[in-house]
Design a protein around this motif. Structure first.
Motif, PDB file in Angstrom:
ATOM      1  N   THR A 148       0.861  -1.183   0.000  1.00  0.00           N
ATOM      2  CA  THR A 148       0.000   0.000   0.000  1.00  0.00           C
ATOM      3  C   THR A 148       0.898   1.236   0.000  1.00  0.00           C
ATOM      4  O   THR A 148       2.075   1.149   0.361  1.00  0.00           O
ATOM      5  CB  THR A 148      -0.913   0.020   1.242  1.00  0.00           C
ATOM      6  OG1 THR A 148      -0.091  -0.007   2.413  1.00  0.00           O
ATOM      7  CG2 THR A 148      -1.825  -1.195   1.260  1.00  0.00           C
ATOM      8  N   SER A 149       0.326   2.380  -0.381  1.00  0.00           N
ATOM      9  CA  SER A 149       1.180   3.553  -0.581  1.00  0.00           C
ATOM     10  C   SER A 149       1.747   4.064   0.740  1.00  0.00           C
ATOM     11  O   SER A 149       2.649   4.887   0.746  1.00  0.00           O
ATOM     12  CB  SER A 149       0.417   4.648  -1.313  1.00  0.00           C
ATOM     13  OG  SER A 149      -0.828   4.862  -0.708  1.00  0.00           O
ATOM     14  N   LEU A 160      -3.215 -10.675  -2.854  1.00  0.00           N
ATOM     15  CA  LEU A 160      -4.335 -11.039  -3.722  1.00  0.00           C
ATOM     16  C   LEU A 160      -4.066 -12.435  -4.254  1.00  0.00           C
ATOM     17  O   LEU A 160      -3.051 -12.670  -4.910  1.00  0.00           O
ATOM     18  CB  LEU A 160      -4.480 -10.025  -4.866  1.00  0.00           C
ATOM     19  CG  LEU A 160      -4.798  -8.606  -4.404  1.00  0.00           C
ATOM     20  CD1 LEU A 160      -4.714  -7.627  -5.571  1.00  0.00           C
ATOM     21  CD2 LEU A 160      -6.187  -8.548  -3.779  1.00  0.00           C
ATOM     22  N   ARG A 161      -4.962 -13.349  -3.936  1.00  0.00           N
ATOM     23  CA  ARG A 161      -4.788 -14.737  -4.367  1.00  0.00           C
ATOM     24  C   ARG A 161      -5.458 -14.940  -5.720  1.00  0.00           C
ATOM     25  O   ARG A 161      -6.324 -14.165  -6.122  1.00  0.00           O
ATOM     26  CB  ARG A 161      -5.351 -15.671  -3.288  1.00  0.00           C
ATOM     27  CG  ARG A 161      -4.632 -15.465  -1.953  1.00  0.00           C
ATOM     28  CD  ARG A 161      -5.195 -16.309  -0.821  1.00  0.00           C
ATOM     29  NE  ARG A 161      -4.530 -15.981   0.434  1.00  0.00           N
ATOM     30  CZ  ARG A 161      -3.361 -16.496   0.824  1.00  0.00           C
ATOM     31  NH1 ARG A 161      -2.746 -17.399   0.070  1.00  0.00           N
ATOM     32  NH2 ARG A 161      -2.794 -16.125   1.954  1.00  0.00           N
ATOM     33  N   HIS A 162      -5.046 -15.993  -6.419  1.00  0.00           N
ATOM     34  CA  HIS A 162      -5.617 -16.248  -7.744  1.00  0.00           C
ATOM     35  C   HIS A 162      -7.142 -16.260  -7.692  1.00  0.00           C
ATOM     36  O   HIS A 162      -7.802 -15.724  -8.567  1.00  0.00           O
ATOM     37  CB  HIS A 162      -5.088 -17.580  -8.303  1.00  0.00           C
ATOM     38  CG  HIS A 162      -3.675 -17.488  -8.778  1.00  0.00           C
ATOM     39  ND1 HIS A 162      -3.336 -17.043 -10.033  1.00  0.00           N
ATOM     40  CD2 HIS A 162      -2.497 -17.744  -8.151  1.00  0.00           C
ATOM     41  CE1 HIS A 162      -2.027 -17.052 -10.176  1.00  0.00           C
ATOM     42  NE2 HIS A 162      -1.482 -17.474  -9.037  1.00  0.00           N
ATOM     43  N   PRO A 190       2.309   0.434 -13.179  1.00  0.00           N
ATOM     44  CA  PRO A 190       2.148  -1.021 -13.080  1.00  0.00           C
ATOM     45  C   PRO A 190       2.107  -1.552 -11.655  1.00  0.00           C
ATOM     46  O   PRO A 190       1.728  -2.699 -11.451  1.00  0.00           O
ATOM     47  CB  PRO A 190       3.378  -1.570 -13.817  1.00  0.00           C
ATOM     48  CG  PRO A 190       4.369  -0.468 -13.808  1.00  0.00           C
ATOM     49  CD  PRO A 190       3.596   0.812 -13.789  1.00  0.00           C
ATOM     50  N   TYR A 191       2.474  -0.721 -10.662  1.00  0.00           N
ATOM     51  CA  TYR A 191       2.454  -1.183  -9.266  1.00  0.00           C
ATOM     52  C   TYR A 191       1.127  -0.845  -8.594  1.00  0.00           C
ATOM     53  O   TYR A 191       0.941  -1.102  -7.411  1.00  0.00           O
ATOM     54  CB  TYR A 191       3.615  -0.565  -8.477  1.00  0.00           C
ATOM     55  CG  TYR A 191       3.642   0.946  -8.541  1.00  0.00           C
ATOM     56  CD1 TYR A 191       2.828   1.699  -7.717  1.00  0.00           C
ATOM     57  CD2 TYR A 191       4.458   1.608  -9.461  1.00  0.00           C
ATOM     58  CE1 TYR A 191       2.809   3.075  -7.795  1.00  0.00           C
ATOM     59  CE2 TYR A 191       4.455   2.986  -9.545  1.00  0.00           C
ATOM     60  CZ  TYR A 191       3.628   3.718  -8.712  1.00  0.00           C
ATOM     61  OH  TYR A 191       3.608   5.073  -8.805  1.00  0.00           O
ATOM     62  N   HIS A 192       0.210  -0.249  -9.325  1.00  0.00           N
ATOM     63  CA  HIS A 192      -1.098   0.119  -8.791  1.00  0.00           C
ATOM     64  C   HIS A 192      -2.095  -0.966  -9.154  1.00  0.00           C
ATOM     65  O   HIS A 192      -2.006  -1.545 -10.231  1.00  0.00           O
ATOM     66  CB  HIS A 192      -1.516   1.458  -9.400  1.00  0.00           C
ATOM     67  CG  HIS A 192      -2.707   2.081  -8.743  1.00  0.00           C
ATOM     68  ND1 HIS A 192      -3.992   1.751  -9.087  1.00  0.00           N
ATOM     69  CD2 HIS A 192      -2.801   2.995  -7.749  1.00  0.00           C
ATOM     70  CE1 HIS A 192      -4.834   2.453  -8.331  1.00  0.00           C
ATOM     71  NE2 HIS A 192      -4.137   3.214  -7.515  1.00  0.00           N
ATOM     72  N   ILE A 193      -3.078  -1.219  -8.277  1.00  0.00           N
ATOM     73  CA  ILE A 193      -4.062  -2.273  -8.556  1.00  0.00           C
ATOM     74  C   ILE A 193      -4.775  -2.017  -9.895  1.00  0.00           C
ATOM     75  O   ILE A 193      -5.070  -2.968 -10.639  1.00  0.00           O
ATOM     76  CB  ILE A 193      -5.080  -2.436  -7.394  1.00  0.00           C
ATOM     77  CG1 ILE A 193      -6.070  -3.575  -7.671  1.00  0.00           C
ATOM     78  CG2 ILE A 193      -5.822  -1.144  -7.090  1.00  0.00           C
ATOM     79  CD1 ILE A 193      -5.474  -4.935  -7.820  1.00  0.00           C
ATOM     80  N   ALA A 194      -4.981  -0.742 -10.238  1.00  0.00           N
ATOM     81  CA  ALA A 194      -5.646  -0.445 -11.512  1.00  0.00           C
ATOM     82  C   ALA A 194      -4.763  -0.853 -12.689  1.00  0.00           C
ATOM     83  O   ALA A 194      -5.277  -1.228 -13.757  1.00  0.00           O
ATOM     84  CB  ALA A 194      -6.001   1.040 -11.597  1.00  0.00           C
ATOM     85  N   GLY A 291     -12.847   1.175  -6.197  1.00  0.00           N
ATOM     86  CA  GLY A 291     -12.307  -0.091  -5.724  1.00  0.00           C
ATOM     87  C   GLY A 291     -11.083   0.152  -4.889  1.00  0.00           C
ATOM     88  O   GLY A 291     -10.585   1.283  -4.795  1.00  0.00           O
ATOM     89  N   LEU A 292     -10.603  -0.897  -4.268  1.00  0.00           N
ATOM     90  CA  LEU A 292      -9.409  -0.799  -3.433  1.00  0.00           C
ATOM     91  C   LEU A 292      -8.460  -1.923  -3.820  1.00  0.00           C
ATOM     92  O   LEU A 292      -8.877  -2.918  -4.419  1.00  0.00           O
ATOM     93  CB  LEU A 292      -9.772  -0.952  -1.955  1.00  0.00           C
ATOM     94  CG  LEU A 292     -10.688   0.102  -1.336  1.00  0.00           C
ATOM     95  CD1 LEU A 292     -12.125  -0.376  -1.356  1.00  0.00           C
ATOM     96  CD2 LEU A 292     -10.261   0.389   0.085  1.00  0.00           C
ATOM     97  N   THR A 293      -7.201  -1.756  -3.461  1.00  0.00           N
ATOM     98  CA  THR A 293      -6.241  -2.832  -3.673  1.00  0.00           C
ATOM     99  C   THR A 293      -6.769  -4.127  -3.062  1.00  0.00           C
ATOM    100  O   THR A 293      -6.758  -5.183  -3.697  1.00  0.00           O
ATOM    101  CB  THR A 293      -4.899  -2.464  -2.991  1.00  0.00           C
ATOM    102  OG1 THR A 293      -4.456  -1.218  -3.506  1.00  0.00           O
ATOM    103  CG2 THR A 293      -3.860  -3.523  -3.208  1.00  0.00           C
TER     104      THR A 293
END
Lengths: 500, 96
Positions: A148-149, A160-162, A190-194, A291-293
């Motif tokens: 997280t930031s 985050l699991r598959h 690329p390091y952001h959930i989006a 949404g959130l990570t």
């Protein structure tokens, strides 16, 4: 269950379709899948516990994500803007790792690590023999670990699991739903959930991804025209800059005629900005994604029809929905609760709780879900009587003045509508009399002026008197991180310094 | 036993599947032939060859089983002798 299945299916259904474009180079689904399998081979033979990426967007990011997934090794993209002091403690938490890095590799010469330059990694995986690798099939394996930031302290490692990510994609994206000529412009890091979800959902939709590594409004607009981009995801600050660029460069919105949808999220969108965008691009479908990570990206959507209804409607309640993040996805439940955990009625503000198969709510192996699977988001907000969700800020940002809870969003929303105010942040500062009082940081709009007294009387006129700020600080700019999140911690520092 | 995440290949056609949800005693067939994890190619039951399509999710009426087709084939999916149907998904605007 494995997120790399999405890429395998795309490569099976449309091997020669364009999957990715980066700096004018193009890659097909067959190429990406071949590269991901070769990457998986490298990762599984490297004896590393993590695959990490420390670079701007490039084809290396989706390949490493999918390769790590096949190999069953957690993928940990890191923020390339962090200082070495910030990075070293994170490195210690992912050791030993296979690190794919942009430029600064000499500094990270750790024992047991493999450190590879992104360009070398890409070269290695894009060419060579077809690899037959054994797939990880465990749905509970960690696919992605995101730090997280750390806006409130030490960064937490969200897992985050598959099963979470697969649930999210299967529940929200139609396989091959994208047409051959569609292209999505991805400018989030690329390091952001989006950034992660953009890769997965566009691959599953078989829609080309156009990567923009370092966002600038000019470059964004140039790529839209050059790559005939049809959709894009932006954070609010990006949309503001795009509109400014169109205005200053006097660009004809018709230049972007291929663009038919824009999704936005990652921070609160000021209503005047989205109103302006809807007028500027009447033909574009706007979607607000919340949404959130910890929830594998989007959990609620304000869809294009909601946007149009809100802008066309005279009914204040419908118009207000332009400031809403919409309704939960079909597989997601949302509840608003008070501090005692009691579920609240419409229009009552509290903390937002979420439940669903895409919700992980897990940090460093510690789950924060309650016994019934609900995740406390720490976001504050309320639902209206039609189930539209409104956010009012982080639960931790609520200002408590003499026992009364004040949401910074309430004051900020009012001031954002004021023509003389370009941007604003309301925070709580310590007060002997009230516990906390409101302090305001104000950015005055160009060619406008406004006094402290005018701001105070404007607030007094529209809101309860407890919202009137004790201190006002004028500034030229507010501090945001690169994904558009206001850094309230930094704003608080300003008032602490003024105190001394 | 069918576990979520398990990948299965049809013995009668090219079709491949991934289990999303299944009960412990559920028996899945494609083209009338059991979806064993490793079966040599055989002829399918002609009555059960209506096809399955990549990207579609197949469920029973009670939604106690859910299977994702990951490769298109000619066989059709049955669970405990009940033909599975495709799950309708609400079309959502792209959010990322």
């Amino acid at each position: 269950m494995n997120i790399a299945l999405f890429l395998q299916m795309a490569a099976e259904a449309c091997p020669d379709r364009r999957a990715l474009s980066h700096h004018g180079k193009h890659y097909t689904y067959a190429q990406l899948f071949g590269a991901a399998k070769r990457a998986a081979f490298h990762f599984s033979t490297a004896n590393c516990k993590f695959v990490s990426m420390l670079d701007t967007s490039s084809p290396a990011a989706p390949i490493a994500l999918m390769g790590a997934a096949i190999a069953g090794v957690p993928y940990v993209p890191l923020n390339y803007r962090l200082s070495e002091e910030q990075l070293v403690p994170l490195f210690e938490r992912i050791s030993p790792a296979y690190l794919i890095s942009g430029t600064r590799d000499e500094a990270y010469d750790f024992d047991d690590w493999i450190v590879q330059d992104s360009a070398d990694f890409l070269h290695d995986v894009l060419t060579g023999e077809e690899m037959d690798v054994t797939w990880n099939e465990d749905p509970a394996a960690v696919a992605v670990q995101l730090f997280t930031s750390g806006t409130t302290g030490i960064p937490k490692a969200a897992l985050l699991r598959h099963e979470h990510l697969v649930s999210y994609i299967l529940g929200s994206v139609e396989f091959m739903g994208g047409l051959e000529d569609e292209a999505a412009l991805v400018s989030v890091p690329p390091y952001h959930i989006a950034g992660i979800s953009a890769v997965m959902s566009n691959i599953y939709a078989c829609r080309q991804i156009v990567q923009l590594p370092d966002f600038s409004a000019r470059e964004w607009l140039r790529l839209v025209a050059e790559e005939s981009v049809t959709s894009a995801f932006v954070v609010p600050t990006m949309l503001t800059r795009i509109i400014e660029e169109i205005d200053t460069a006097k660009l004809d919105p018709k230049t972007f005629s291929t663009l038919n949808s824009i999704a936005y999220g990652g921070g609160k969108m000021p209503v005047p900005v989205i109103e302006r965008a809807l007028k500027l691009f009447p033909g574009i479908n706007f979607t607000n994604a919340y949404g959130l990570t910890e929830t594998s990206s989007t959990i609620a959507l304000l869809d294009p029809d909601d946007h149009r209804a809100a802008i066309d409607h005279d009914d204040a309640a419908v118009h207000a929905r332009l400031g809403s993040v919409g309704k939960p996805l079909p597989s997601v439940e949302i509840e608003v609760r008070n501090e005692d955990g009691k579920q609240l009625d419409p229009f009552e503000s509290g903390e937002i709780y979420v439940r669903g198969p895409q919700v992980s709510g897990e940090y460093d192996g510690r789950s924060v879900l309650d016994n019934d699977g609900w995740f406390p988001t720490r976001d504050a907000g309320y639902l209206d009587d039609h189930g539209y969700l409104f956010l009012s800020g982080r639960a931790d940002d609520v200002i408590v003045r003499g026992g009364e809870n004040i949401s910074p969003g309430e004051i900020e929303d009012l001031l954002h509508q004021h023509p003389a105010i370009l941007d604003t942040a309301a925070i709580g500062i310590p007060s002997e009399e009230w516990g906390e009082v409101v302090a305001l940081a104000i950015v005055v709009a160009a060619a406008h002026s406004i006094t402290e007294e005018e701001i105070r009387s404007h607030i007094r006129e529209h809101l309860r008197s407890s919202r009137v700020p004790e201190v006002i600080h004028f500034t030229s700019e507010l501090p945001y991180n690169e994904t558009g999140k206001l850094l309230r911690r930094v704003v608080r520092e300003w008032f602490r310094i003024e105190d001394d | 036993m069918l576990k979520p995440g398990t990948r299965l290949k049809s013995a009668v056609c090219d079709a491949e599947f991934m289990i999303i949800k299944a009960g412990a005693s559920d028996e899945l067939t494609c083209g009338g032939v059991s979806l064993d994890e490793s079966t040599d190619p055989v002829e399918g039951n002609a009555d059960r060859m209506n096809g399955c399509v990549i990207g579609k999710r197949y469920i029973n009426a009670e939604e106690t089983i859910e299977v994702l087709c990951v490769k298109t084939g000619e066989g059709s999916l049955y669970c405990n002798d009940e033909e599975l149907m495709t799950k309708d998904t609400k079309k959502l605007p792209s959010s990322d």
